[in-house]
Motif scaffolding. Structure first.
Motif, PDB file in Angstrom:
ATOM      1  N   UNK A 314       0.833  -1.199   0.000  1.00  0.00           N
ATOM      2  CA  UNK A 314       0.000   0.000   0.000  1.00  0.00           C
ATOM      3  C   UNK A 314       0.872   1.255   0.000  1.00  0.00           C
ATOM      4  N   UNK A 315       1.937   1.212   0.750  1.00  0.00           N
ATOM      5  CA  UNK A 315       2.855   2.360   0.788  1.00  0.00           C
ATOM      6  C   UNK A 315       3.694   2.435  -0.491  1.00  0.00           C
ATOM      7  N   UNK A 316       4.125   1.282  -0.971  1.00  0.00           N
ATOM      8  CA  UNK A 316       4.946   1.246  -2.187  1.00  0.00           C
ATOM      9  C   UNK A 316       4.176   1.829  -3.373  1.00  0.00           C
ATOM     10  N   UNK A 317       2.911   1.439  -3.501  1.00  0.00           N
ATOM     11  CA  UNK A 317       2.107   1.921  -4.624  1.00  0.00           C
ATOM     12  C   UNK A 317       1.767   3.398  -4.488  1.00  0.00           C
ATOM     13  N   UNK A 318       1.643   3.880  -3.264  1.00  0.00           N
ATOM     14  CA  UNK A 318       1.424   5.312  -3.058  1.00  0.00           C
ATOM     15  C   UNK A 318       2.610   6.129  -3.564  1.00  0.00           C
ATOM     16  N   UNK A 319       3.787   5.533  -3.506  1.00  0.00           N
ATOM     17  CA  UNK A 319       4.995   6.205  -3.998  1.00  0.00           C
ATOM     18  C   UNK A 319       5.162   6.060  -5.506  1.00  0.00           C
ATOM     19  N   UNK A 320       4.225   5.370  -6.158  1.00  0.00           N
ATOM     20  CA  UNK A 320       4.261   5.243  -7.611  1.00  0.00           C
ATOM     21  C   UNK A 320       5.072   4.077  -8.135  1.00  0.00           C
ATOM     22  N   UNK A 321       5.432   3.136  -7.263  1.00  0.00           N
ATOM     23  CA  UNK A 321       6.226   1.986  -7.680  1.00  0.00           C
ATOM     24  C   UNK A 321       5.334   0.764  -7.846  1.00  0.00           C
ATOM     25  N   UNK A 322       5.751  -0.193  -8.683  1.00  0.00           N
ATOM     26  CA  UNK A 322       4.952  -1.422  -8.831  1.00  0.00           C
ATOM     27  C   UNK A 322       4.957  -2.237  -7.546  1.00  0.00           C
ATOM     28  N   UNK A 323       3.923  -3.037  -7.360  1.00  0.00           N
ATOM     29  CA  UNK A 323       3.796  -3.840  -6.144  1.00  0.00           C
ATOM     30  C   UNK A 323       4.932  -4.852  -6.033  1.00  0.00           C
ATOM     31  N   UNK A 324       5.354  -5.089  -4.812  1.00  0.00           N
ATOM     32  CA  UNK A 324       6.390  -6.074  -4.532  1.00  0.00           C
ATOM     33  C   UNK A 324       5.745  -7.442  -4.321  1.00  0.00           C
ATOM     34  N   UNK A 325       6.488  -8.509  -4.616  1.00  0.00           N
ATOM     35  CA  UNK A 325       5.952  -9.853  -4.420  1.00  0.00           C
ATOM     36  C   UNK A 325       7.098 -10.856  -4.298  1.00  0.00           C
ATOM     37  N   UNK A 326       6.782 -11.960  -3.661  1.00  0.00           N
ATOM     38  CA  UNK A 326       7.719 -13.076  -3.619  1.00  0.00           C
ATOM     39  C   UNK A 326       7.825 -13.694  -5.006  1.00  0.00           C
ATOM     40  N   UNK A 327       9.035 -13.979  -5.421  1.00  0.00           N
ATOM     41  CA  UNK A 327       9.251 -14.579  -6.734  1.00  0.00           C
ATOM     42  C   UNK A 327      10.102 -15.837  -6.562  1.00  0.00           C
ATOM     43  N   UNK A 328       9.465 -16.994  -6.692  1.00  0.00           N
ATOM     44  CA  UNK A 328      10.217 -18.247  -6.644  1.00  0.00           C
ATOM     45  C   UNK A 328      11.190 -18.296  -7.816  1.00  0.00           C
ATOM     46  N   UNK A 329      12.352 -18.897  -7.601  1.00  0.00           N
ATOM     47  CA  UNK A 329      13.348 -18.864  -8.660  1.00  0.00           C
ATOM     48  C   UNK A 329      14.240 -20.089  -8.627  1.00  0.00           C
ATOM     49  N   UNK A 330      14.765 -20.412  -9.782  1.00  0.00           N
ATOM     50  CA  UNK A 330      15.761 -21.470  -9.941  1.00  0.00           C
ATOM     51  C   UNK A 330      16.846 -20.921 -10.854  1.00  0.00           C
ATOM     52  N   UNK A 331      18.080 -20.955 -10.394  1.00  0.00           N
ATOM     53  CA  UNK A 331      19.211 -20.416 -11.153  1.00  0.00           C
ATOM     54  C   UNK A 331      20.138 -21.571 -11.495  1.00  0.00           C
ATOM     55  N   UNK A 332      20.282 -21.860 -12.772  1.00  0.00           N
ATOM     56  CA  UNK A 332      21.173 -22.926 -13.234  1.00  0.00           C
ATOM     57  C   UNK A 332      22.324 -22.293 -14.000  1.00  0.00           C
ATOM     58  N   UNK A 333      23.532 -22.639 -13.609  1.00  0.00           N
ATOM     59  CA  UNK A 333      24.717 -22.090 -14.265  1.00  0.00           C
ATOM     60  C   UNK A 333      25.786 -23.168 -14.353  1.00  0.00           C
ATOM     61  N   UNK A 334      26.806 -22.977 -15.187  1.00  0.00           N
ATOM     62  CA  UNK A 334      27.759 -24.056 -15.467  1.00  0.00           C
ATOM     63  C   UNK A 334      28.520 -24.536 -14.231  1.00  0.00           C
ATOM     64  N   UNK A 335      28.607 -25.836 -14.108  1.00  0.00           N
ATOM     65  CA  UNK A 335      29.402 -26.439 -13.036  1.00  0.00           C
ATOM     66  C   UNK A 335      30.866 -26.563 -13.431  1.00  0.00           C
ATOM     67  N   UNK A 336      31.178 -26.270 -14.687  1.00  0.00           N
ATOM     68  CA  UNK A 336      32.558 -26.250 -15.158  1.00  0.00           C
ATOM     69  C   UNK A 336      32.809 -24.942 -15.889  1.00  0.00           C
ATOM     70  N   UNK A 337      34.071 -24.567 -16.020  1.00  0.00           N
ATOM     71  CA  UNK A 337      34.436 -23.324 -16.680  1.00  0.00           C
ATOM     72  C   UNK A 337      34.345 -23.500 -18.197  1.00  0.00           C
TER      73      UNK A 337
END
Length: 416
Positions: A314-337
Motif C-alpha cells: 500500500x505504501x509502495x504503490x502510493x509512492x508510484x512503484x509497482x507492487x512487490x511480491x515473492x518470486x520463486x526462482x531457480x538459477x542454473x549455471x555451469x558447473x565447469x568453466x
C-alpha cells in the motif's frame, strides 16, 4: 499461458555467443525430460532473452506444445562448424590485425545483400544468421501469442546511438512495462522477428549490428544482459534463470591471478575479460538481489503476519512503484568453466582437410593465443560441434542435478 490462479512462470535467458550451447542443453532437459517428472509439459508464460538468449527465447516462443523440441534445439547446436558459421578466408586473417587497429573499415567478409543494413564488424556471420532464420518458425511466434499459448516474449538490444537498452515486447495487448527510475532502459511494443533477435546477439566489434526502424542495435547485454527485470515487470511470479558463467572458488581465483597479470597486455585476454564484464558478471548479482528481497518478505511475514506484504505494498504503490511480491526462482549455471572447455577443445582438434576450415581454425587459435589459462574470448567464438556438443551435455547434466528445484518451480502448488 497461465490459467486463473496458476503461477506465471518465466524463462530468463542470457547471452554469451557460442556459450549459448550450454543454455540450449538446459532447455533441452526442461523441454524433453522434465515433462516426465511433472506428468505434463512444462508450462511457460513469459520468455525473455538477451544476445544468444534472445534467439533461444524466440525458439521457445515458436514451438508451443509438443515433444522433441529439446532434441531439435540440441541438433541445431551439434550441426555447427566454423565454416558453417563464419565466412572467413585467408585475406580476412591477414587483414584482421589492421582492422583491429583501425587501419581498415568495413565488414571483414562483406555481403552485398545486407548493404546499408549493417555497421562494420570483425566477422561476417551470414551463415549463422541463415541457420537462425531457418530453424525458428518466426510466423508461429505471433500465432502462439495471439492464441494465448504464450503471454509475452521480450528481447533486449542496445541502441547504439543513445546507449539505451531497448526491450522489445511482443504480447497481445501491446502493453509494455516501464523503468521510471532508469532512463537508459525503455520498452517498445514490437512484432519480434529475426532482426530483433540478431540485433540482440550482435556482440560489439565481433558481429555486425542490425538496423531496426532506422536505428542500429547491438548486443543487449551491454546494459541488461540477464533480462530478469523485464520478466518481473511483465508479471512473472516464478523464474528460471540460466547463466553462462562458472563460479570459481576463491582459492582458484587466487591461483589464476598471477597468470592474469602476465596476460594483461594481451589483446585477446583483455577482450575476453571485457566480454565477461559486459555479458556475464551481473547475473549472479541480479539473482542475489532477488533472493535477498524474498528473504526480507518472508522475514516480514514471520514477524508481522501474513498480510505484511499487502500492507507494505500500500505504501509502495502510493509512492508510484509497482507492487512487490515473492518470486520463486531457480538459477542454473555451469558447473565447469566454459572458457577452459573451449581451450581444451581447440588444443585437441585434429587437422582439418579443407583449407577454409584450417583458416577458420587459425583465426580461432589467434583469438586464444597468449590468454592462458583463460580462454574466454575463444569461448564466445567457437561455434563448432567439437565445443558445442560438450556444452550441451554439461547443460543437460546441470539441469538434471537441479531436477528437484525444477519440478517445484514448474509444479502447480503454492510457493514455499
Amino acid at each position: 499461458m497461465a490459467e486463473q490462479g496458476e503461477p506465471r512462470i518465466a524463462v530468463v535467458l542470457s547471452g554469451g555467443g557460442a556459450r549459448g550451447a550450454y543454455e540450449a542443453g538446459v532447455l533441452s532437459y526442461v523441454l524433453d525430460e522434465l515433462p516426465a517428472l511433472l506428468g505434463r509439459p512444462a508450462r511457460i508464460s513469459i520468455v525473455t532473452g538477451t544476445s544468444v538468449g534472445a534467439i533461444h527465447a524466440c525458439f521457445l516462443a515458436s514451438i508451443g506444445g509438443g515433444d522433441g523440441h529439446g532434441a531439435r534445439l540440441g541438433e541445431m547446436w551439434r550441426s555447427m562448424s566454423l565454416t558453417r558459421v563464419y565466412r572467413l578466408g585467408i585475406s580476412d586473417v591477414v587483414r584482421m590485425p589492421l582492422w583491429l587497429l583501425g587501419q581498415l573499415s568495413g565488414v571483414m567478409s562483406s555481403s552485398s545483400r545486407d548493404e546499408g543494413l549493417r555497421l562494420p564488424a570483425l566477422f561476417d556471420t551470414g551463415p549463422l544468421e541463415e541457420i537462425v532464420a531457418r530453424e525458428i518458425d518466426w510466423a508461429r511466434i505471433h500465432g502462439n501469442i495471439k492464441s494465448g499459448v504464450l503471454d509475452a516474449l521480450a528481447v533486449t538490444a542496445t541502441e547504439i546511438a543513445t546507449g539505451r537498452s531497448v526491450v522489445f515486447v511482443d504480447n497481445r495487448d501491446h502493453a509494455v512495462p516501464s523503468w521510471p527510475s532508469d532512463p537508459f532502459v525503455i520498452a517498445r511494443p514490437a512484432k519480434v522477428g529475426l532482426d530483433h533477435a540478431l540485433a540482440s546477439a550482435a556482440i560489439p566489434v565481433l558481429f555486425a549490428p542490425r538496423r531496426i526502424d532506422g536505428a542500429f542495435y547491438c548486443d543487449g547485454g551491454l546494459r541488461l544482459n540477464t533480462p530478469l527485470s523485464p520478466a518481473l515487470r511483465l508479471g512473472a511470479d516464478r523464474v528460471l534463470v540460466i547463466g553462462l558463467r562458472h563460479r570459481r572458488p576463491s582459492y582458484i581465483e587466487d591461483r589464476l591471478a598471477q597468470h592474469r597479470e602476465v596476460s594483461y597486455l594481451n589483446p585477446a585476454f583483455l577482450a575476453g575479460k571485457i566480454l565477461n564484464a559486459l555479458l556475464l558478471d551481473r547475473i549472479e548479482n541480479d539473482i542475489d538481489q532477488l533472493r535477498l528481497m524474498n528473504d526480507v518478505f518472508r522475514t516480514g511475514q514471520g514477524e508481522f503476519g501474513p498480510d505484511f506484504l499487502d500492507r507494505l505494498n500500500r505504501h509502495v504503490e502510493e509512492l508510484g512503484h509497482p507492487a512487490l511480491r515473492l518470486v520463486e526462482n531457480c538459477f542454473i549455471h555451469p558447473s565447469q568453466d566454459l572458457g577452459e572447455i573451449a581451450g581444451e577443445v581447440l588444443s585437441t582438434r585434429a587437422g582439418e582437410a579443407a583449407l577454409t576450415e584450417r583458416v577458420a581454425s587459425l583465426a580461432m587459435r589467434a583469438a586464444a593465443r597468449g590468454a592462458f589459462p583463460d580462454k574466454d574470448l575463444l569461448s564466445y567464438l567457437l561455434f563448432d560441434r567439437s565445443y558445442t556438443a560438450r556444452l550441451l551435455e554439461l547443460g543437460r547434466a546441470d539441469a538434471a542435478a537441479a531436477k528437484d528445484e525444477l519440478v517445484h518451480l514448474f509444479s502447480d502448488g503454492a510457493p514455499r
